[in-house]
Design a protein around this motif. Sequence first.
Motif, short mmCIF file in Angstrom:
data_model
loop_
_atom_site.label_atom_id
_atom_site.label_comp_id
_atom_site.label_asym_id
_atom_site.label_seq_id
_atom_site.Cartn_x
_atom_site.Cartn_y
_atom_site.Cartn_z
N LYS A 134 0.72 -1.16 0.00
CA LYS A 134 -0.10 0.08 -0.15
C LYS A 134 0.87 1.29 0.10
CE LYS A 134 -3.49 2.39 2.86
NZ LYS A 134 -4.49 2.41 3.96
N TYR A 135 2.08 1.29 0.59
CA TYR A 135 2.82 2.34 0.85
C TYR A 135 4.38 2.47 0.02
CZ TYR A 135 -0.15 3.70 4.60
OH TYR A 135 -1.14 4.07 5.41
N LEU A 136 4.52 1.37 -0.41
CA LEU A 136 5.77 1.07 -1.05
C LEU A 136 5.70 0.49 -2.24
CD1 LEU A 136 8.42 0.23 1.74
CD2 LEU A 136 8.71 2.09 0.25
N GLN A 137 6.61 0.80 -3.47
CA GLN A 137 6.51 0.18 -4.67
C GLN A 137 8.10 -0.48 -4.86
OE1 GLN A 137 6.28 2.80 -8.10
NE2 GLN A 137 6.21 1.20 -9.54
N TYR A 138 8.28 -1.53 -5.07
CA TYR A 138 9.65 -2.22 -5.28
C TYR A 138 9.53 -2.26 -6.68
CZ TYR A 138 13.32 -5.35 -5.58
OH TYR A 138 14.54 -6.13 -6.12
N THR A 139 10.80 -2.13 -7.40
CA THR A 139 10.79 -2.54 -8.78
C THR A 139 12.05 -3.49 -8.85
OG1 THR A 139 10.12 -0.14 -9.48
CG2 THR A 139 11.45 -1.40 -11.16
N PRO A 140 11.84 -4.84 -9.30
CA PRO A 140 12.65 -5.57 -9.06
C PRO A 140 14.01 -5.58 -9.99
CG PRO A 140 10.67 -6.75 -9.00
CD PRO A 140 10.43 -5.38 -9.35
N LYS A 195 9.86 3.16 -4.01
CA LYS A 195 9.25 4.60 -4.10
C LYS A 195 8.11 4.59 -3.17
CE LYS A 195 11.27 6.11 -8.17
NZ LYS A 195 11.21 6.62 -9.43
N TRP A 196 7.88 5.63 -2.59
CA TRP A 196 6.86 5.65 -1.84
C TRP A 196 5.44 5.89 -2.70
CZ3 TRP A 196 7.25 4.40 3.12
CH2 TRP A 196 8.31 4.59 3.77
N LEU A 197 4.61 5.17 -2.31
CA LEU A 197 3.06 5.11 -3.20
C LEU A 197 2.31 6.15 -2.52
CD1 LEU A 197 2.61 1.51 -4.15
CD2 LEU A 197 3.33 3.32 -5.77
N ASN A 198 2.17 5.99 -1.14
CA ASN A 198 1.27 6.67 -0.41
C ASN A 198 2.11 7.32 1.15
OD1 ASN A 198 -1.07 7.45 0.80
ND2 ASN A 198 -2.11 5.49 1.09
N VAL A 199 1.70 8.31 1.33
CA VAL A 199 2.50 8.66 2.65
C VAL A 199 1.44 9.26 3.71
CG1 VAL A 199 4.58 9.06 1.59
CG2 VAL A 199 3.24 10.93 1.64
N GLY A 200 1.79 9.15 5.06
CA GLY A 200 0.92 9.68 6.06
C GLY A 200 0.92 11.23 5.99
N ARG A 201 -0.04 12.09 6.37
CA ARG A 201 -0.02 13.38 6.51
C ARG A 201 1.10 13.85 7.32
NH1 ARG A 201 -5.14 14.55 8.97
NH2 ARG A 201 -4.27 14.37 11.06
N ARG A 202 1.66 13.00 8.33
CA ARG A 202 2.86 13.58 9.21
C ARG A 202 4.14 13.23 8.91
NH1 ARG A 202 0.62 12.01 14.98
NH2 ARG A 202 2.96 12.92 15.59
#
Length: 190
Positions: free
Chosen positions: A34-40, A46-53
Amino acid sequence: MTSTTLRASTRLLCYHGIMKHKEKILPNIEDLEKYLQYTPSTGKFKWLNVGRRWKCRMGEEAGYVNKRGYRIIGFKGKIYRAHRLAWYMSKKVIPSDHEVDHINGNKDDNRLGNLRVVTKQENAMNRKLPKTSTSGILGVYWHKKQEKWHAGVKIKGKQRYLGSFSTKEEAGEARLKANRKLNFHTNHGK
């Protein structure tokens, strides 16, 4: 540590909450995806989604390289080595009694093709040559008293003496022969 340095290191870590030094349990795979994308093919996260803080941005490369050369990613208050997350996100499991090894010895090269799951013993058989090596050959050193080159190899925690030699090359050849006989990785000591 100044407040500027603290802000900079917090930004590099991209985490929220207190971080613990040693990872034991990997996070839930659904949360990671949900939060990280890994490219093999590139080994990049890369961050896909980050929290507000959080102190990072979507699309930004995750983590930082620590002083030992490993890429570290902070996630939900804990830190993880990127090569372990890469294997886990791709294969969905890391056996508890195994480690993830960088085949080429580059600790920040997290391409899936450069990673393998091995035992602790197998991982020790794929070490880089330490910067402190005086001979330039792993397992070979100069013995001042005898004025000879000595060669040895460590297997399963026990040191094996391979002999003393007149030249560094002879000692290196003895060590290389032992590496082959004991099935060390071809990159060992390079």
